[in-house]
Design an enzyme around this catalytic site. Sequence first.
Site, short mmCIF file in Angstrom:
data_model
loop_
_atom_site.label_atom_id
_atom_site.label_comp_id
_atom_site.label_asym_id
_atom_site.label_seq_id
_atom_site.Cartn_x
_atom_site.Cartn_y
_atom_site.Cartn_z
N GLY A 45 0.83 -1.21 0.00
CA GLY A 45 0.00 0.00 0.00
C GLY A 45 0.85 1.25 0.00
O GLY A 45 2.03 1.22 -0.39
N CYS A 46 0.29 2.34 0.44
CA CYS A 46 1.02 3.61 0.48
C CYS A 46 2.33 3.44 1.24
O CYS A 46 2.36 2.94 2.36
CB CYS A 46 0.16 4.68 1.16
SG CYS A 46 0.97 6.29 1.29
#
Length: 212
Positions: A45-46
């Site tokens: 993810g981020c």
Amino acid sequence: MCGLVGRARYVGHPAEPKGLFPAPATDAKLTSQQGASETAVFAGGCFWGVQGVFQHVRGVKSATSGYSGGTVERPYYELVSSGGTGHAESVQVAYDPSQITYGKLLMIFFSVAHDPTQRDRQGPDIGTQYRSAIFYANAEQKKIAEAYIAQINAAKVYDSAIATQVVPFAAFYQAEDYHQDYLVKHPDNAYIQFNDLPKIERLKQKYPELYR
């Protein structure tokens, strides 16, 4: 883009491991050579939160946000965020193998740094650029990663199967300077507070012996 893509559409919560998270049954051994350095590359993810988690792990020398797994050379944030380059937001972890093993890094990756059951998304961020992936550098890393995923699935640690890809490492491109140490520099950011600071707290609570 981190914190913007798909936020309005996200109504669930990240999966939480059930009970005590198992240590990897297949792992490398700690080396006797102090000061050595090895590298692991993870996508979860981020990259703000993943980098922030590994920066708090004993034995980690550095954690760098960047891009891996794509087909375009010298990618940049806006291009990767379009989802068309094949890259995933990733973190390159340089660690001392005399202090922490690759398997222990995977344990943190699977149990704290992100939700490995989500496919092509992570919380409010949607797209293949936010997929869960392990970019292995050699046969040993591949063996450990695949064995650990099988172990976690067999133990039914999560209600859903692990969605993490295990793929060969090809290249890592460091992200722009403003993405480095983002969690450290912006602790009051709403996205950081809601999505990432709880990861740091889980690391501290679950693995006090590995937290720094």
